[in-house]
Every structure is written in C-alpha cells, then in structure tokens.
Design an enzyme around this catalytic site. Structure first.
Site, PDB file in Angstrom:
ATOM      1  N   GLY B 104       0.754  -1.176  -0.006  1.00 47.12           N
ATOM      2  CA  GLY B 104      -0.136   0.025   0.120  1.00 47.12           C
ATOM      3  C   GLY B 104       0.856   1.186  -0.007  1.00 47.12           C
ATOM      4  N   ASN B 131     -11.587   4.112   9.960  1.00 49.26           N
ATOM      5  CA  ASN B 131     -10.562   3.584   8.882  1.00 49.26           C
ATOM      6  C   ASN B 131      -9.203   3.901   9.650  1.00 49.26           C
ATOM      7  OD1 ASN B 131      -8.912   1.726   7.634  1.00 49.26           O
ATOM      8  ND2 ASN B 131      -9.750   2.628   5.296  1.00 49.26           N
ATOM      9  N   LYS B 133      -6.447   2.376  10.285  1.00 50.02           N
ATOM     10  CA  LYS B 133      -5.168   2.052   9.667  1.00 50.02           C
ATOM     11  C   LYS B 133      -4.777   2.872   8.198  1.00 50.02           C
ATOM     12  CE  LYS B 133      -3.449  -2.536   8.629  1.00 50.02           C
ATOM     13  NZ  LYS B 133      -3.564  -3.801   8.255  1.00 50.02           N
ATOM     14  N   TYR B 138      -1.213   7.466   6.100  1.00 50.17           N
ATOM     15  CA  TYR B 138      -1.474   8.886   5.545  1.00 50.17           C
ATOM     16  C   TYR B 138      -0.594   9.573   6.273  1.00 50.17           C
ATOM     17  CZ  TYR B 138      -4.734   7.072   1.904  1.00 50.17           C
ATOM     18  OH  TYR B 138      -5.317   6.040   0.956  1.00 50.17           O
TER      19      TYR B 138
END
Lengths: 172, 172
Positions: B104, B131, B133, B138
């Site tokens: 990712g 979310n 994770k 980010y």
C-alpha cells in the site's frame, strides 16, 4: 436584476483570479492562494483544459466597483469507481453586494446542467463547517453531507511531504 | 516478496473491478457500486482517460485465489484555484492476504511520484473516520486531515437531486 450566466472566456481570468482571492479571504485562508491569472488562462483555456468555469455577468448599470463579472462557479471532471464519470465543484462565489438574488443558486444549477449533459452521475463539493449559508444552499437542493452521514474525512499531501513521499517510490 | 508496481493496462480492468468491489465491501458500502469492467476499460483506456491506475502484481508462486494483481491505486487529475494542477487518489487497496508488506505504501509513493512529475502541487484523498489504519498510513507520511484541521465537509448531489438541480438551471 438581469444576470447572465455564461461559460468563462480566457479574458475573464483576471476577474476570476480576483474573486478566487475574495473567496479565500471569506474562507479565512488568503495565505494559501498562490495562483495567478496567467496560470488560470494556461490551465483552463488550452487543448485539454484542467477545469471549466461559468461566470455571472451583470449589465453596466449594476456593475459594482467597475466589475461586470460578479460571481463564478469553477468545476472539473472526476471519476468514481462506484458510479463512473463525476464532477467536482471547486469554487462557488458571488460578490457580497450581489448576494441574496439567486445568483449562487443559478450558478450551481447551471453547473449541474452542464455536467449532467456530459454524463456525470455525481456532483461533489467541499464546504467549511462554519459556512452554514453554503451548507443550507446545498442541503436545500438535496446534497448529502458525506462527512456526517458516512464519516468521510479529506486528507492532503503537499509541499515537502509530497516531495518526500514521491522520493520513496520503489525503483524499477 | 517480489512485488511489481506498474501502470494498469486495459486487460487489468476485470481484476481492478473485482478489487473495487472488495474495497467497497471493506468500506461497508457494497450496494453503492454500479461500475462494470467494461466501463473502466472505456473510461480509463481511451484518448483522454478519466483516470489512471497503478497495479501491484506478484509472481505466479505468490498468487492468491489465482490473482496476479493483488492491489491497485486509482487516481485522476484535479485543479486547485489556490495551488493549480493537483491530483486525487480515488482508491488505494491491497488484498487482505498481501497486507503488512509495504505494498500500500509503495502504491501511494508511486502515485505521488507520477503526479509530482506531472506538476501537481497536491495529492488529496478521502478516508473513513473508523479506518484508522489508512489514516495512520497517510498521517505517518505527513498528510493533513483537512476535516479536522480546517473543518472541510464533503457534500454530494446525485440521482434525482442532481436531475432536479440541473432542471432548475436558468434558460438563456
């Protein structure tokens, strides 16, 4: 009042740029504006424009501070992996002395009409939490606040963080 | 593990479409997905594509459920009236069995690299409140949560509301 909504032309970019700054002042973030009218001309009026814009124009006798263009709606095309072609309204602005006359609503509807014709399934925009006037306009026309209803947050990389991230990309 | 990140090809659209649905299931909104792989092919692999996509591919011996493509990052170009050309990361997804291996992060960096080269000043995305994770990924790379820091909410017109709005546009 007789207000004309029309597609922006290259020669409107000075006026659009002025209103971009007025909107940023209203939004209390004028320091973030780094755009020039030359850049708007280059990016919006080329072979594959990065945005489209509709301006609201008033006749000479109603001009304020000498400006015939008193509002604008700037938008571009996006993509939803759930719904396909979509659009995003980056800015919607009407000069203070021309508010309350339905110009903002007219610009919004005009953008909706244009992007619908282009096959867009959605029209999205962002609004500041304290800007209840804009929120009420959008909500009165049936827009959903996705941050409230689904919990979406907007995230952004820029400046040094974007440079660093790009520098970490795996090499071939 | 040897993971290859590369620009998506038209023939990847079936796999991308499958993962679009897997991501929507993860996001608890699978009912919203109306896209087909034919639409992705049409919209992303034409003369003026509406989006670009990078996929993560694994060698045959690591394939899961028979899939060589195990993740994707789908993005498109946008415009900021404050900063100029920008980009938006619509989807970032890695199949569960391939998570925790930096795929990712690799996809995210690769997108940053591509859009930086195209002159984009910003890379934005949306993330769901629960979310954590994705938010942590980010944030660890320096992204700012604009909903928290500046109070931006995402708004959307679609369906009958968009039709009605378009129908109210002032006529010439």
């Amino acid at each position: 009042m007789d207000v004309k909504l029309r597609a922006a032309r290259k020669e409107d970019c000075r006026e659009i740029c002025r209103m971009v700054m007025e909107l940023a002042v209203f939004e209390k973030m004028p320091d973030q504006v780094k755009i020039s009218h030359e850049e708007l001309e280059r990016d919006g009026f080329c072979q594959n424009p990065l945005f489209e814009c509709i301006v609201a124009e008033v006749p000479e006798e109603h001009q304020s501070r000498g400006f015939a263009v008193v509002g604008y709606a700037l938008y571009f095309y996006t993509y939803s992996t759930w719904k396909g072609p979509s659009a995003y309204l980056e800015d919607l602005y009407v000069m203070p002395e021309f508010r309350g006359k339905g110009i903002g609503k007219g610009l919004l509807s005009k953008v909706a009409e244009v992007v619908k014709k282009k096959g867009c399934a959605r029209l999205q925009m962002s609004v500041l939490e304290w800007n209840t006037k804009a929120q009420n306009l959008y909500a009165s026309k049936g827009a959903q606040d996705l941050t409230v209803s689904e919990g979406w947050h907007a995230m952004r990389f820029e400046g040094q963080h974007l440079d660093n991230l790009a520098g970490e990309a795996p090499k071939e």
